[in-house]
Design a protein around this motif. Sequence first.
Motif, PDB file in Angstrom:
ATOM      1  N   ALA A  92     -23.339  15.369 -34.155  1.00 27.01           N
ATOM      2  CA  ALA A  92     -24.747  15.029 -34.360  1.00 27.01           C
ATOM      3  C   ALA A  92     -25.242  14.089 -33.262  1.00 27.01           C
ATOM      4  O   ALA A  92     -26.354  14.245 -32.752  1.00 27.01           O
ATOM      5  CB  ALA A  92     -24.943  14.390 -35.736  1.00 27.01           C
ATOM      6  N   GLN A  93     -24.423  13.117 -32.885  1.00 25.60           N
ATOM      7  CA  GLN A  93     -24.806  12.185 -31.829  1.00 25.60           C
ATOM      8  C   GLN A  93     -24.996  12.919 -30.509  1.00 25.60           C
ATOM      9  O   GLN A  93     -25.980  12.702 -29.805  1.00 25.60           O
ATOM     10  CB  GLN A  93     -23.763  11.087 -31.676  1.00 25.60           C
ATOM     11  N   ALA A  94     -24.074  13.811 -30.162  1.00 26.28           N
ATOM     12  CA  ALA A  94     -24.189  14.574 -28.916  1.00 26.28           C
ATOM     13  C   ALA A  94     -25.458  15.428 -28.923  1.00 26.28           C
ATOM     14  O   ALA A  94     -26.167  15.517 -27.918  1.00 26.28           O
ATOM     15  CB  ALA A  94     -22.948  15.441 -28.716  1.00 26.28           C
ATOM     16  N   SER A  95     -25.775  16.036 -30.052  1.00 22.63           N
ATOM     17  CA  SER A  95     -26.980  16.848 -30.174  1.00 22.63           C
ATOM     18  C   SER A  95     -28.230  15.985 -29.993  1.00 22.63           C
ATOM     19  O   SER A  95     -29.168  16.373 -29.287  1.00 22.63           O
ATOM     20  CB  SER A  95     -27.005  17.534 -31.543  1.00 22.63           C
ATOM     21  N   ALA A  96     -28.245  14.818 -30.620  1.00 22.77           N
ATOM     22  CA  ALA A  96     -29.392  13.905 -30.503  1.00 22.77           C
ATOM     23  C   ALA A  96     -29.556  13.422 -29.069  1.00 22.77           C
ATOM     24  O   ALA A  96     -30.675  13.325 -28.565  1.00 22.77           O
ATOM     25  CB  ALA A  96     -29.216  12.726 -31.451  1.00 22.77           C
ATOM     26  N   GLN A  97     -28.452  13.130 -28.402  1.00 17.66           N
ATOM     27  CA  GLN A  97     -28.532  12.669 -27.018  1.00 17.66           C
ATOM     28  C   GLN A  97     -29.065  13.762 -26.097  1.00 17.66           C
ATOM     29  O   GLN A  97     -29.887  13.485 -25.216  1.00 17.66           O
ATOM     30  CB  GLN A  97     -27.157  12.172 -26.547  1.00 17.66           C
ATOM     31  N   ARG A  98     -28.636  15.001 -26.299  1.00 17.94           N
ATOM     32  CA  ARG A  98     -29.163  16.113 -25.491  1.00 17.94           C
ATOM     33  C   ARG A  98     -30.669  16.272 -25.714  1.00 17.94           C
ATOM     34  O   ARG A  98     -31.446  16.412 -24.767  1.00 17.94           O
ATOM     35  CB  ARG A  98     -28.450  17.424 -25.844  1.00 17.94           C
ATOM     36  N   LEU A  99     -31.076  16.235 -26.974  1.00 13.46           N
ATOM     37  CA  LEU A  99     -32.497  16.377 -27.304  1.00 13.46           C
ATOM     38  C   LEU A  99     -33.304  15.218 -26.721  1.00 13.46           C
ATOM     39  O   LEU A  99     -34.393  15.425 -26.176  1.00 13.46           O
ATOM     40  CB  LEU A  99     -32.683  16.454 -28.824  1.00 13.46           C
ATOM     41  N   ALA A 100     -32.773  14.011 -26.805  1.00 16.56           N
ATOM     42  CA  ALA A 100     -33.466  12.840 -26.259  1.00 16.56           C
ATOM     43  C   ALA A 100     -33.669  12.988 -24.754  1.00 16.56           C
ATOM     44  O   ALA A 100     -34.753  12.698 -24.230  1.00 16.56           O
ATOM     45  CB  ALA A 100     -32.687  11.568 -26.578  1.00 16.56           C
ATOM     46  N   ARG A 101     -32.637  13.431 -24.046  1.00 10.68           N
ATOM     47  CA  ARG A 101     -32.773  13.640 -22.594  1.00 10.68           C
ATOM     48  C   ARG A 101     -33.821  14.700 -22.291  1.00 10.68           C
ATOM     49  O   ARG A 101     -34.669  14.530 -21.418  1.00 10.68           O
ATOM     50  CB  ARG A 101     -31.434  14.047 -21.983  1.00 10.68           C
ATOM     51  N   THR A 102     -33.782  15.801 -23.030  1.00 14.42           N
ATOM     52  CA  THR A 102     -34.717  16.908 -22.810  1.00 14.42           C
ATOM     53  C   THR A 102     -36.158  16.493 -23.063  1.00 14.42           C
ATOM     54  O   THR A 102     -37.058  16.867 -22.315  1.00 14.42           O
ATOM     55  CB  THR A 102     -34.358  18.096 -23.732  1.00 14.42           C
ATOM     56  N   GLU A 103     -36.381  15.716 -24.122  1.00 14.31           N
ATOM     57  CA  GLU A 103     -37.741  15.356 -24.523  1.00 14.31           C
ATOM     58  C   GLU A 103     -38.176  13.985 -24.013  1.00 14.31           C
ATOM     59  O   GLU A 103     -39.274  13.545 -24.323  1.00 14.31           O
ATOM     60  CB  GLU A 103     -37.865  15.423 -26.044  1.00 14.31           C
ATOM     61  N   GLY A 104     -37.312  13.313 -23.264  1.00 17.68           N
ATOM     62  CA  GLY A 104     -37.676  12.002 -22.729  1.00 17.68           C
ATOM     63  C   GLY A 104     -37.761  10.912 -23.782  1.00 17.68           C
ATOM     64  O   GLY A 104     -38.522   9.951 -23.634  1.00 17.68           O
ATOM     65  N   ILE A 105     -36.988  11.040 -24.828  1.00 15.62           N
ATOM     66  CA  ILE A 105     -36.973  10.042 -25.907  1.00 15.62           C
ATOM     67  C   ILE A 105     -35.985   8.949 -25.523  1.00 15.62           C
ATOM     68  O   ILE A 105     -34.820   9.227 -25.260  1.00 15.62           O
ATOM     69  CB  ILE A 105     -36.592  10.702 -27.251  1.00 15.62           C
ATOM     70  N   PRO A 106     -36.432   7.689 -25.479  1.00 15.38           N
ATOM     71  CA  PRO A 106     -35.583   6.636 -24.942  1.00 15.38           C
ATOM     72  C   PRO A 106     -34.551   6.057 -25.912  1.00 15.38           C
ATOM     73  O   PRO A 106     -33.649   5.346 -25.488  1.00 15.38           O
ATOM     74  CB  PRO A 106     -36.590   5.548 -24.551  1.00 15.38           C
ATOM     75  N   VAL A 107     -34.678   6.352 -27.204  1.00 16.93           N
ATOM     76  CA  VAL A 107     -33.822   5.680 -28.184  1.00 16.93           C
ATOM     77  C   VAL A 107     -33.181   6.689 -29.134  1.00 16.93           C
ATOM     78  O   VAL A 107     -33.863   7.549 -29.686  1.00 16.93           O
ATOM     79  CB  VAL A 107     -34.636   4.663 -29.018  1.00 16.93           C
ATOM     80  N   VAL A 108     -31.855   6.568 -29.291  1.00 16.88           N
ATOM     81  CA  VAL A 108     -31.120   7.307 -30.324  1.00 16.88           C
ATOM     82  C   VAL A 108     -30.458   6.254 -31.200  1.00 16.88           C
ATOM     83  O   VAL A 108     -29.736   5.384 -30.700  1.00 16.88           O
ATOM     84  CB  VAL A 108     -30.054   8.247 -29.725  1.00 16.88           C
ATOM     85  N   LEU A 109     -30.731   6.321 -32.493  1.00 11.64           N
ATOM     86  CA  LEU A 109     -30.157   5.363 -33.435  1.00 11.64           C
ATOM     87  C   LEU A 109     -29.166   6.067 -34.344  1.00 11.64           C
ATOM     88  O   LEU A 109     -29.497   7.059 -34.993  1.00 11.64           O
ATOM     89  CB  LEU A 109     -31.264   4.705 -34.269  1.00 11.64           C
ATOM     90  N   LEU A 110     -27.937   5.564 -34.352  1.00 13.35           N
ATOM     91  CA  LEU A 110     -26.874   6.118 -35.172  1.00 13.35           C
ATOM     92  C   LEU A 110     -26.705   5.242 -36.410  1.00 13.35           C
ATOM     93  O   LEU A 110     -26.401   4.056 -36.309  1.00 13.35           O
ATOM     94  CB  LEU A 110     -25.560   6.156 -34.380  1.00 13.35           C
TER      95      LEU A 110
END
Length: 73
Positions: free
Chosen positions: A41-59
């Motif tokens: 799930a973390q890897a998926s969120a990080q990929r999506l964040a990079r793609t969409e320019g989202i600066p924060v992933v909270l686990l």
Amino acid sequence: MAVQTRPAPGLHVEPAPRGRWVVRYEHGKQPLSDHLTASEAQASAQRLARTEGIPVVLLHDSYARVHEVPPST
């Protein structure tokens, strides 16, 4: 008068029922994806964040602690 800016929306990785993990937008009701492990799930969120320019992933871990992870690891 000071201009207030809203923080950029983030992505959240959260435990879900039956031992699964979900990724959702901040304030999102529906999960964007569902995973067997927190790592997936973390890897998926990080990929999506990079793609969409989202600066924060909270686990959100299983003990109700929240950890900020960079979108680029």
